[in-house]
Design an enzyme around this catalytic site. Sequence first.
Site, PDB file in Angstrom:
ATOM      1  N   VAL A   1     -27.172 -10.393  23.380  1.00 14.67           N
ATOM      2  CA  VAL A   1     -26.468  -9.806  22.236  1.00 14.67           C
ATOM      3  C   VAL A   1     -26.639 -10.703  21.022  1.00 14.67           C
ATOM      4  O   VAL A   1     -25.956 -10.514  20.019  1.00 14.67           O
ATOM      5  CB  VAL A   1     -24.956  -9.666  22.509  1.00 14.67           C
ATOM      6  CG1 VAL A   1     -24.700  -8.639  23.594  1.00 14.67           C
ATOM      7  CG2 VAL A   1     -24.353 -11.004  22.851  1.00 14.67           C
TER       8      VAL A   1
ATOM      9  N   ARG B   1     -29.971 -12.604  19.341  1.00 15.10           N
ATOM     10  CA  ARG B   1     -31.089 -12.203  18.502  1.00 15.10           C
ATOM     11  C   ARG B   1     -32.256 -11.887  19.424  1.00 15.10           C
ATOM     12  O   ARG B   1     -32.455 -12.585  20.427  1.00 15.10           O
ATOM     13  CB  ARG B   1     -31.506 -13.320  17.523  1.00 15.10           C
ATOM     14  CG  ARG B   1     -30.523 -13.577  16.386  1.00 15.10           C
ATOM     15  CD  ARG B   1     -30.496 -12.435  15.367  1.00 15.10           C
ATOM     16  NE  ARG B   1     -29.613 -12.730  14.242  1.00 15.10           N
ATOM     17  CZ  ARG B   1     -28.365 -12.296  14.134  1.00 15.10           C
ATOM     18  NH1 ARG B   1     -27.822 -11.562  15.095  1.00 15.10           N
ATOM     19  NH2 ARG B   1     -27.646 -12.596  13.066  1.00 15.10           N
TER      20      ARG B   1
ATOM     21  N   GLU C   1     -37.288  -5.492  16.282  1.00  9.86           N
ATOM     22  CA  GLU C   1     -36.068  -4.724  16.058  1.00  9.86           C
ATOM     23  C   GLU C   1     -36.123  -4.118  14.672  1.00  9.86           C
ATOM     24  O   GLU C   1     -36.392  -4.853  13.726  1.00  9.86           O
ATOM     25  CB  GLU C   1     -34.849  -5.639  16.194  1.00  9.86           C
ATOM     26  CG  GLU C   1     -33.541  -4.890  16.046  1.00  9.86           C
ATOM     27  CD  GLU C   1     -32.309  -5.779  16.254  1.00  9.86           C
ATOM     28  OE1 GLU C   1     -32.285  -6.567  17.214  1.00  9.86           O
ATOM     29  OE2 GLU C   1     -31.391  -5.665  15.441  1.00  9.86           O
TER      30      GLU C   1
ATOM     31  N   HIS D   1     -28.157  -2.647  18.552  1.00 12.54           N
ATOM     32  CA  HIS D   1     -27.430  -3.649  17.742  1.00 12.54           C
ATOM     33  C   HIS D   1     -26.098  -3.069  17.251  1.00 12.54           C
ATOM     34  O   HIS D   1     -25.721  -3.265  16.085  1.00 12.54           O
ATOM     35  CB  HIS D   1     -28.281  -4.127  16.550  1.00 12.54           C
ATOM     36  CG  HIS D   1     -27.986  -5.555  16.158  1.00 12.54           C
ATOM     37  ND1 HIS D   1     -28.958  -6.437  15.761  1.00 12.54           N
ATOM     38  CD2 HIS D   1     -26.815  -6.245  16.117  1.00 12.54           C
ATOM     39  CE1 HIS D   1     -28.396  -7.615  15.483  1.00 12.54           C
ATOM     40  NE2 HIS D   1     -27.101  -7.517  15.683  1.00 12.54           N
TER      41      HIS D   1
END
Lengths: 311, 311
Positions: A222, A224, A253, A272
């Site tokens: 959770v 990066r 991402e 995210h």
Amino acid sequence: MTSERPSRIAVGPSLEPAFARAVTSGGGTVCALDECPDALVWTGGHETFPAVLPASVRWVQLPAAGVENWLTEGIIKAHPQVTWSSAAGAYAATVAEHEVMFLLAGVRALPDHLAATSWTPGDFYPRLGTLRGATVGIIGTGGIGRALIPMLAALGAQSLAVTRTGRPVPGAVETFPVERIDELWPLADHFVIAAPATSETERLIGAEELSSMKPTAWLVNVARGNLIDTDALVDALTRGTIAGAGLDVTDPEPLPDGHPLWSLRNAMITPHDSNPPALRVPAYVEHVTENITRFASGLEPLAVIDPRAGY
Amino acid sequence: MTSERPSRIAVGPSLEPAFARAVTSGGGTVCALDECPDALVWTGGHETFPAVLPASVRWVQLPAAGVENWLTEGIIKAHPQVTWSSAAGAYAATVAEHEVMFLLAGVRALPDHLAATSWTPGDFYPRLGTLRGATVGIIGTGGIGRALIPMLAALGAQSLAVTRTGRPVPGAVETFPVERIDELWPLADHFVIAAPATSETERLIGAEELSSMKPTAWLVNVARGNLIDTDALVDALTRGTIAGAGLDVTDPEPLPDGHPLWSLRNAMITPHDSNPPALRVPAYVEHVTENITRFASGLEPLAVIDPRAGY
């Protein structure tokens, strides 16, 4: 250190009522940025941050828990006379909850259960585990890692922490300095990555680390995306080197359409959103109130940024 | 009350080594059923239970947490001189963990996330919740309900308990007697059904109860399928009357292939495997050890069965 007048706090880029109330609750008064504030509470991104701060500003509060963009853009370095604090810790509980969700869904084989269309308990028995009695390696014990430990304890799991220094983390049964991190991969039952993204942590977990983990291990990230080597992870998940992964962050991402991670059943992806806006704003307001109280009392704010450490 | 010789404990239908060790650890000695035992520890189903017990037997330990079959088959009534205890509470922690898994996966929209093949956080934001600050109505606070409360507390959720008497349950912010259960449906954010299956609890939750719940509510059932009116639940899930359900038990059970619950994305089904064999046996051994210790010390065993109450 307590000043004789109320601390003058500017809020930008715009003044939402919740933050005006936070300033007042914290014992400060709201003023504009051009009215010689003692401090600036920022609620926006780094792109719109003022190029120059008034000389009166001694403290700036930033809304992100991870501030690598503010550092790489040179915003913090440009104002060395200022104490900068991040929102590290403010979102800790909600993100830690998301981590627990991933771990439980993993050990209880929820992705496979949701794909089932027939009542076949025997198919699941060999794959069902529990967090009770399990050990969870927590890589990085800032606010999120520290919020996670008591949640895991309530479920009967034990935390093995990794920090830069190895100084014992409260609630962890053992704390490893980062130099000894390789001891952890075969030792812990599951892993949660909650470390800041720095040059030292990039691709912390690659093929070698994954192959050292137990085949029943779930890996949760959770923090990066670039803390994990994505290609190595896809390979490990495909081959069953580990049981699965719960990822709220990815590299690249956003994760592009068609990426192999989308189609692996043992990869749980959340985009995210472990700290969604509806939960984020009240948590930041609470953090700001606490830090204004501390600032007004002459105390150091929570989550002061150390530019050399990168967080 | 402490007897002068070690308690003589028979174990049936066969003597596994783990249970022989439990007898010894608990301060008893193992004997056969025809050697005048003081007590019988049963590890099998009700079908193979002895029709007649030796007159020396004063206590029988059963391996199930829910004993409705033993009651309806008349096995318990046939031996009124015996103290019967169930395994209620023994599997509490592992089943409570499963409940927490369902609740977290629900509020964090995991089923929808797992179905996604594209990175669209904005689609999820409106549906994402948290257990932090939420209230969870716990219907029935035997061992499982009581094990659940501290797990929820660690996640920042508050428990509203329902019991027969309404006597305050430790850790619950409020306890309702079952007569006032209707107050709870619109009040709590989510629900966990952990009540025993009795004639009083059959179809406890039907169309009316479901329609009183919040549209964001998740309903978790790990107790017995017939506590919920399945048709009413399918209707509520289809129409979005509630957010979703996590079901480890169903009615009918096993859930037949093609049943509508299999295809509803907001129905998470696990096939009564919240307490799988690999976790069940060690938990029962621990419970047996505790109860033999209590029996050998003249104390009442844990989870004595009250035939009139039905559990």
